[in-house]
Design a protein around this motif. Structure first.
Motif, PDB file in Angstrom:
ATOM      1  N   LEU A 172       3.076   7.960  11.305  1.00  0.00           N
ATOM      2  CA  LEU A 172       1.791   7.559  10.742  1.00  0.00           C
ATOM      3  C   LEU A 172       1.884   6.495   9.662  1.00  0.00           C
ATOM      4  CD1 LEU A 172       0.151  11.096  10.492  1.00  0.00           C
ATOM      5  CD2 LEU A 172       0.054   9.465  12.386  1.00  0.00           C
ATOM      6  N   VAL A 173       3.079   6.182   9.188  1.00  0.00           N
ATOM      7  CA  VAL A 173       3.182   5.209   8.103  1.00  0.00           C
ATOM      8  C   VAL A 173       2.692   3.839   8.567  1.00  0.00           C
ATOM      9  CG1 VAL A 173       5.047   6.390   6.884  1.00  0.00           C
ATOM     10  CG2 VAL A 173       5.611   4.722   8.668  1.00  0.00           C
ATOM     11  N   THR A 186       0.444  -6.090  11.666  1.00  0.00           N
ATOM     12  CA  THR A 186       0.455  -4.728  11.150  1.00  0.00           C
ATOM     13  C   THR A 186       0.775  -3.776  12.297  1.00  0.00           C
ATOM     14  OG1 THR A 186      -1.902  -4.391  11.544  1.00  0.00           O
ATOM     15  CG2 THR A 186      -1.257  -5.246   9.376  1.00  0.00           C
ATOM     16  N   ALA A 187       1.234  -2.579  11.950  1.00  0.00           N
ATOM     17  CA  ALA A 187       1.563  -1.583  12.969  1.00  0.00           C
ATOM     18  C   ALA A 187       1.660  -0.229  12.277  1.00  0.00           C
ATOM     19  CB  ALA A 187       2.885  -1.924  13.656  1.00  0.00           C
ATOM     20  N   SER A 188       1.961   0.785  13.057  1.00  0.00           N
ATOM     21  CA  SER A 188       2.322   2.093  12.517  1.00  0.00           C
ATOM     22  C   SER A 188       3.674   2.484  13.078  1.00  0.00           C
ATOM     23  CB  SER A 188       1.278   3.152  12.903  1.00  0.00           C
ATOM     24  OG  SER A 188       1.338   3.421  14.293  1.00  0.00           O
ATOM     25  N   GLY A 189       4.274   3.498  12.488  1.00  0.00           N
ATOM     26  CA  GLY A 189       5.581   3.934  12.955  1.00  0.00           C
ATOM     27  C   GLY A 189       5.573   4.379  14.404  1.00  0.00           C
ATOM     28  N   ALA A 190       4.437   4.850  14.871  1.00  0.00           N
ATOM     29  CA  ALA A 190       4.336   5.323  16.249  1.00  0.00           C
ATOM     30  C   ALA A 190       4.546   4.215  17.272  1.00  0.00           C
ATOM     31  CB  ALA A 190       2.977   5.983  16.474  1.00  0.00           C
ATOM     32  N   ALA A 191       4.563   2.957  16.835  1.00  0.00           N
ATOM     33  CA  ALA A 191       4.805   1.847  17.765  1.00  0.00           C
ATOM     34  C   ALA A 191       6.197   1.928  18.390  1.00  0.00           C
ATOM     35  CB  ALA A 191       4.638   0.511  17.041  1.00  0.00           C
ATOM     36  N   SER A 192       7.103   2.693  17.781  1.00  0.00           N
ATOM     37  CA  SER A 192       8.446   2.861  18.330  1.00  0.00           C
ATOM     38  C   SER A 192       8.517   4.159  19.119  1.00  0.00           C
ATOM     39  CB  SER A 192       9.493   2.864  17.204  1.00  0.00           C
ATOM     40  OG  SER A 192      10.799   3.042  17.742  1.00  0.00           O
ATOM     41  N   LEU A 193       8.298   4.070  20.410  1.00  0.00           N
ATOM     42  CA  LEU A 193       8.438   5.181  21.354  1.00  0.00           C
ATOM     43  C   LEU A 193       7.558   6.377  21.024  1.00  0.00           C
ATOM     44  CD1 LEU A 193      10.369   4.853  23.787  1.00  0.00           C
ATOM     45  CD2 LEU A 193      11.853   6.537  22.729  1.00  0.00           C
ATOM     46  N   SER A 240       6.427  -4.309   4.226  1.00  0.00           N
ATOM     47  CA  SER A 240       6.019  -3.148   3.423  1.00  0.00           C
ATOM     48  C   SER A 240       5.687  -2.003   4.364  1.00  0.00           C
ATOM     49  CB  SER A 240       4.788  -3.485   2.570  1.00  0.00           C
ATOM     50  OG  SER A 240       5.062  -4.567   1.690  1.00  0.00           O
ATOM     51  N   ILE A 241       6.211  -0.822   4.047  1.00  0.00           N
ATOM     52  CA  ILE A 241       5.946   0.371   4.847  1.00  0.00           C
ATOM     53  C   ILE A 241       5.528   1.492   3.902  1.00  0.00           C
ATOM     54  CG2 ILE A 241       6.881   2.056   6.477  1.00  0.00           C
ATOM     55  CD1 ILE A 241       8.847  -0.031   7.454  1.00  0.00           C
ATOM     56  N   ASP A 242       4.393   2.104   4.208  1.00  0.00           N
ATOM     57  CA  ASP A 242       3.891   3.194   3.373  1.00  0.00           C
ATOM     58  C   ASP A 242       4.979   4.238   3.144  1.00  0.00           C
ATOM     59  OD1 ASP A 242       1.424   2.008   3.344  1.00  0.00           O
ATOM     60  OD2 ASP A 242       0.553   3.317   4.867  1.00  0.00           O
ATOM     61  N   ARG A 243       5.072   4.706   1.930  1.00  0.00           N
ATOM     62  CA  ARG A 243       5.988   5.759   1.510  1.00  0.00           C
ATOM     63  C   ARG A 243       7.442   5.303   1.426  1.00  0.00           C
ATOM     64  NH1 ARG A 243       3.919  10.878   2.618  1.00  0.00           N
ATOM     65  NH2 ARG A 243       5.569  11.594   1.202  1.00  0.00           N
ATOM     66  N   LEU A 244       7.768   4.191   2.075  1.00  0.00           N
ATOM     67  CA  LEU A 244       9.171   3.754   2.111  1.00  0.00           C
ATOM     68  C   LEU A 244       9.449   2.571   1.191  1.00  0.00           C
ATOM     69  CD1 LEU A 244      10.034   4.018   5.922  1.00  0.00           C
ATOM     70  CD2 LEU A 244       9.975   5.813   4.165  1.00  0.00           C
ATOM     71  N   GLY A 245       8.438   1.754   0.899  1.00  0.00           N
ATOM     72  CA  GLY A 245       8.636   0.654  -0.032  1.00  0.00           C
ATOM     73  C   GLY A 245       8.463  -0.717   0.610  1.00  0.00           C
ATOM     74  N   THR A 246       9.037  -1.718  -0.044  1.00  0.00           N
ATOM     75  CA  THR A 246       8.897  -3.126   0.355  1.00  0.00           C
ATOM     76  C   THR A 246      10.254  -3.813   0.288  1.00  0.00           C
ATOM     77  OG1 THR A 246       6.611  -3.245  -0.419  1.00  0.00           O
ATOM     78  CG2 THR A 246       7.789  -5.332  -0.202  1.00  0.00           C
ATOM     79  N   VAL A 247      10.516  -4.657   1.254  1.00  0.00           N
ATOM     80  CA  VAL A 247      11.723  -5.489   1.240  1.00  0.00           C
ATOM     81  C   VAL A 247      11.313  -6.935   1.458  1.00  0.00           C
ATOM     82  CG1 VAL A 247      13.852  -6.098   2.477  1.00  0.00           C
ATOM     83  CG2 VAL A 247      13.344  -3.702   1.997  1.00  0.00           C
ATOM     84  N   GLU A 248      11.882  -7.822   0.651  1.00  0.00           N
ATOM     85  CA  GLU A 248      11.601  -9.261   0.746  1.00  0.00           C
ATOM     86  C   GLU A 248      12.874  -9.988   1.107  1.00  0.00           C
ATOM     87  OE1 GLU A 248       8.757 -11.299  -2.103  1.00  0.00           O
ATOM     88  OE2 GLU A 248      10.663 -12.172  -2.763  1.00  0.00           O
TER      89      GLU A 248
END
Length: 253
Positions: A172-173, A186-193, A240-248
């Protein structure tokens, strides 16, 4: 066909930073298992491994390309970028960036019957990842067997600071991919299988076919969550991913 010779063609393309025609143009009988055999030659030559990656984890993409399962590749430790370290585009042929949910293994995991629940119980951390793809085939034109042989276009990757997985529903992230401050996708984690942990479980079952498995401390890129976006010198990619943070990730020459 000679797997070592085909692997040498791909290694030469990397060294010379020059795209080649798909292997399947010359060998139309190249199938997935032959692709994995070529990939294994490359893996044996790659030095220490940091982990693994998944590709074609979208059900829609699988239907589009005519496969019913993901594909996988390996991550050489030398391909890792540190946080804040720029991607040097001049080292690559045609780089593209995509967002990933990264699993960090807390213990070894193997077996032909591995499930998503097993994966989650073995995971010590979840992190934001940016994978840099760089197909060695001109214009990203390839069959599934070609891309497997080419280590699923793996080139570079960066992993953010892992967070504990407890309480994080990775289905759901929300995921946001930006380039130069502009929203790309944009996407959600469910996009992976349907569930990223299910994608990792598939990987474990695939590795079990050759008597292998995941090891504690390894990372797994669980599959691109959006279409990959081309990058060039001067770009800045942010995931950026909810609950996990951001990477640049800055891109230099």
């Amino acid at each position: 066909m000679n797997h070592e010779e085909l692997a040498a063609r791909l290694s030469k393309a990397v060294a010379e930073r020059t795209a080649i025609e798909p292997l399947s143009d010359e060998y139309p009988d190249l199938d997935l298992e032959a692709g994995y055999a070529v990939q294994r030659v490359l893996r044996d030559q790659a030095g220490p491994l940091a982990g693994w990656k998944l590709g074609v984890t979208s059900r829609a993409k699988q239907a589009q390309v005519g496969v019913s399962a993901p594909v996988c590749g390996f991550l050489p430790a030398a391909a890792a970028l540190d946080l804040g370290e720029p991607l040097r585009a001049g080292e690559l042929i045609q780089p593209r960036a995509e967002p990933e949910i990264v699993f960090v293994l807390g213990r070894d995991l193997s077996g032909a019957h591995c499930t998503a629940v097993d994966v989650l119980s073995a995971t010590s951390g979840l992190a934001v990842g940016i994978e840099i793809l760089d197909s060695r085939f001109r214009d990203y034109r390839f069959t599934m067997a070609d891309v497997v042989a080419d280590d699923t276009s793996a080139a570079r990757y960066v992993v953010g600071t892992p967070v504990p997985p407890a309480g994080v529903d990775v289905r759901l992230v929300g995921v946001v991919l930006e380039k130069n401050g502009e929203l790309v996708a944009t996407a959600s984690g469910a996009a992976s299988l349907g569930h990223p942990a299910a994608a990792v479980a598939w990987l474990v079952r695939r590795l079990a076919l050759s008597g292998e498995g995941l090891r504690a401390g390894e990372v797994v890129l669980s599959g691109g969550l959006t279409a990959a976006t081309p990058v060039a010198s001067g770009d800045v990619v942010t995931v950026s991913i909810d609950r996990l943070g951001t990477v640049e990730l800055p891109v230099s020459e």
